[in-house]
Structures are given as structure tokens and as C-alpha cells.
Design an enzyme around this catalytic site. Structure first.
Site, mmCIF file in Angstrom:
data_model
loop_
_atom_site.group_PDB
_atom_site.id
_atom_site.type_symbol
_atom_site.label_atom_id
_atom_site.label_comp_id
_atom_site.label_asym_id
_atom_site.label_seq_id
_atom_site.Cartn_x
_atom_site.Cartn_y
_atom_site.Cartn_z
ATOM 1 N N ASP A 1 -6.307 16.693 -2.149
ATOM 2 C CA ASP A 1 -5.598 15.439 -1.830
ATOM 3 C C ASP A 1 -6.464 14.621 -0.876
ATOM 4 O O ASP A 1 -7.362 15.155 -0.219
ATOM 5 C CB ASP A 1 -4.238 15.735 -1.179
ATOM 6 N N SER A 2 -6.150 13.348 -0.784
ATOM 7 C CA SER A 2 -6.887 12.477 0.139
ATOM 8 C C SER A 2 -6.651 12.918 1.593
ATOM 9 O O SER A 2 -7.431 12.552 2.474
ATOM 10 C CB SER A 2 -6.442 11.035 -0.044
ATOM 11 N N CYS B 1 -2.710 14.305 -5.709
ATOM 12 C CA CYS B 1 -2.646 12.969 -5.102
ATOM 13 C C CYS B 1 -2.416 11.999 -6.253
ATOM 14 O O CYS B 1 -3.180 11.999 -7.237
ATOM 15 C CB CYS B 1 -3.971 12.683 -4.412
ATOM 16 N N GLU C 1 1.681 9.800 8.178
ATOM 17 C CA GLU C 1 0.445 10.336 8.794
ATOM 18 C C GLU C 1 0.512 10.275 10.321
ATOM 19 O O GLU C 1 -0.056 11.106 11.007
ATOM 20 C CB GLU C 1 -0.772 9.534 8.316
ATOM 21 N N CYS D 1 4.174 9.561 -4.713
ATOM 22 C CA CYS D 1 3.123 9.741 -3.697
ATOM 23 C C CYS D 1 3.456 11.046 -2.990
ATOM 24 O O CYS D 1 4.611 11.277 -2.600
ATOM 25 C CB CYS D 1 3.121 8.589 -2.700
ATOM 26 N N HIS E 1 2.970 12.082 -0.150
ATOM 27 C CA HIS E 1 3.435 11.983 1.240
ATOM 28 C C HIS E 1 4.939 11.749 1.330
ATOM 29 O O HIS E 1 5.558 12.023 2.359
ATOM 30 C CB HIS E 1 2.768 10.798 1.951
HETATM 31 N N1 DGL Z 1 -1.066 11.287 -1.132
HETATM 32 C C1 DGL Z 1 -1.548 10.126 -1.829
HETATM 33 C C2 DGL Z 1 -0.772 9.916 -3.129
HETATM 34 O O1 DGL Z 1 -0.094 10.824 -3.613
HETATM 35 C C3 DGL Z 1 -1.528 8.850 -1.021
HETATM 36 C C4 DGL Z 1 -2.242 8.899 0.286
HETATM 37 C C5 DGL Z 1 -3.373 7.934 0.383
HETATM 38 O O2 DGL Z 1 -3.166 6.704 0.310
HETATM 39 O O3 DGL Z 1 -4.496 8.411 0.520
HETATM 40 O O4 DGL Z 1 -0.867 8.863 -3.703
#
Ligand code: DGL
Length: 274
Positions: free
Chosen positions: A11-12, A74, A159, A193, A195
Site C-alpha cells: 500500500d502507499s 491500495c 493519517e 479506499c 484508509h
Molecule cells: N490507501 C489508498 C487507497 O486505497 C489511498 C491513500 C493514498 O492516497 O495514498 O486508495
């Protein structure tokens, strides 16, 4: 003894830990390597080319760590990089490796939840702009109407551990109002997403009780279990020691402090240089 061949999860940043948590619950027997590209997060507002380059680099690092199967946990990276990696990079350079994303498993089943045929998708700017959700849902459920809303403030809120603040209420309500203004018939919402599950309780405050809120963790975990059943040639190469190694491209100390929120238990990561 079988050489360790972990399943890679990328993931990012931290978000993919919400997916890994469910995968490990469903499939505790395998070894896993998690890689968070925290040094370059967020990916959500970045260009197609940049997200593709970063994602490919991370996937290649996981390949170099002996992962034959990598899950891109992600949505932004799945939306912008997965197809190129699957169609161009794997056949050319890594014909024996496999890379899977998180968008398809969700779109494959969403039609079973909606009665009105109106589905909402919440995601980053990048995921929404890619139109990956409407395109994929159309393939499986052409009768379903998809309404999207980009929520660029939600990842920074999560975050920065600002989930339980008035600011979070403001932005969550604002984006949900925008979504329902596009269709009042929405009865199913995809948290597109990784998050966003951390905002689920807040989101529930602003949606009707009978609305279905789909988080991806369990869906992706079940889909992976099914994939491994159908692909014994991949499954037999996955080592089964139940070990999870965590890596981050940023400070390991920072990662450890925040990661437990997403993973639900203590995490000890190592730093990886790019
Ligand atoms: N976790 C990422 C997603 O599922 C988004 C986080 C980011 O913008 O890097 O899209």
C-alpha cells in the site's frame, strides 16, 4: 525446509494494513510481507505515471524479497497501475509472478447487495478520476448505476489521527451530502479506499441505518482464499509459517506508532531504502 515465499501486500502507506488484517484472519497459515510506501504517500492526488512508477518499484521490491504473489492493497494503485503491471510488466519480466488488486473483488459482488440498483463509491481523487469502479461494475452488473465522490481530506484525517474531531465530522458529512445529492436512492456504499474503514463509525452517523457499507478487507480476503484454491500452481509456492514481516520506505519508528491503529495489534517494521 521450504524456502520462505511470502505473499506480498503493498500500500502507499498504512491503509493496506486494514486489508492485511482481514487476510491474516482468513488465511493465517501463510507468510506475508507488508510494504508501506510511507515516504511517498499519499498517492491519491498523484498522476497516473507517478503512481504507476512508484507501484511498480514497490512490487519489484516485493518480488526481490521472494514474493511470487503480490496484493496491491491500495485502490489508487490498483486503479492506476495494476492493469499495466499485469499486461505489460509481468509477461515481459516476471512471467511466473502474479499481482492482484482490490477493486475487482469488490465490484464482482456489489450487485448482490443493492436493491435500488444505485451504488455509491467513496475514494481518492485518483481512484474516482480513473473511473475504475463504474467500468468494472458495468462488466458484472450492467443494470447498476454508480455514483462517485472523491474525498481528498479523508486520508490526511486518518493519517494524522484526526478521526475523532469536529474536522472529521465536517468533511465526512460534506462528502456524504455530496454523494446523496447525486442520487437519493443509493442503498449500498463501497469504501473504495483502504484508509476509510477507520472512518466507518463516523460515516455511519450520517447515512441511513439500512444502508449497506462495504469495507474491502473481508471481501479481498475471501477472494484471495478463493484464488488460491483455484490456482494450486501459485498456492503450493506460498510458504506456510504464519510469519508477517513489515517494511516501510519511511521511518520504522513512525510506522510502528501509527500502524497498530490500522492493523489492530502491535507492529514492528523495518526501514527499506528506495
Ligand atoms: N490507501 C489508498 C487507497 O486505497 C489511498 C491513500 C493514498 O492516497 O495514498 O486508495
Amino acid at each position: 525446509m521450504q524456502q520462505k515465499q511470502s505473499i506480498g501486500v503493498f500500500d502507499s502507506g498504512y491503509g493496506g494494513l486494514t486489508i492485511l488484517k482481514e487476510i491474516v484472519k482468513e488465511l493465517p497459515q501463510y507468510d506475508y510481507v507488508y510494504l508501506g510506501d510511507n515516504a511517498r504517500t499519499p498517492y491519491g492526488n498523484r498522476s497516473f505515471e507517478t503512481v504507476y512508477q512508484y507501484t511498480l518499484q514497490c512490487v519489484e521490491r516485493l518480488f526481490a524479497m521472494n514474493c511470487n504473489l503480490v496484493i496491491i492493497a491500495c485502490n489508487t494503485a490498483s486503479a492506476k497501475a495494476l492493469r499495466n503491471i499485469q499486461q505489460v510488466d509481468l509477461p515481459k519480466k516476471y512471467p511466473d509472478k502474479r499481482v492482484l488488486g482490490v477493486i475487482r473483488p469488490t465490484t464482482e459482488i456489489v450487485g448482490k447487495y443493492t436493491k435500488t440498483g444505485h451504488v455509491g463509491v467513496l475514494g481518492t481523487k485518483g481512484t474516482v478520476a480513473s473511473n475504475s469502479y463504474p467500468i468494472e461494475i458495468e462488466k458484472f452488473f450492467p443494470e447498476v448505476n454508480v455514483f462517485q465522490e472523491a474525498c481528498p481530506m479523508w486520508v490526511p484525517l486518518v493519517e494524522n489521527n484526526e478521526v475523532n474531531t469536529i474536522a472529521a465530522d465536517y468533511f465526512v458529512k460534506k462528502n456524504l451530502d455530496n454523494l446523496f445529492a447525486k442520487s437519493s436512492k443509493i442503498d449500498t456504499i463501497i469504501l473504495g479506499c483502504t484508509h476509510y474503514p477507520l472512518l466507518a463509525e463516523k460515516i455511519k452517523k450520517y447515512i441511513p441505518e439500512n444502508l449497506t457499507l462495504l469495507s474491502q478487507g473481508e471481501i479481498v480476503a475471501k477472494s484471495l482464499a478463493d484464488y488460491l484454491k483455484r490456482h494450486s500452481e501459485i498456492e503450493y509456492r506460498c510458504s506456510k509459517g504464519g510469519i508477517i514481516d513489515f517494511y516501510t520506505s519511511d521511518s520504522a519508528e513512525n510506522f510502528n506508532n501509527a500502524a497498530s491503529l490500522f492493523f489492530g495489534q502491535e507492529v514492528k517494521a523495518r526501514h527499506l531504502d528506495f
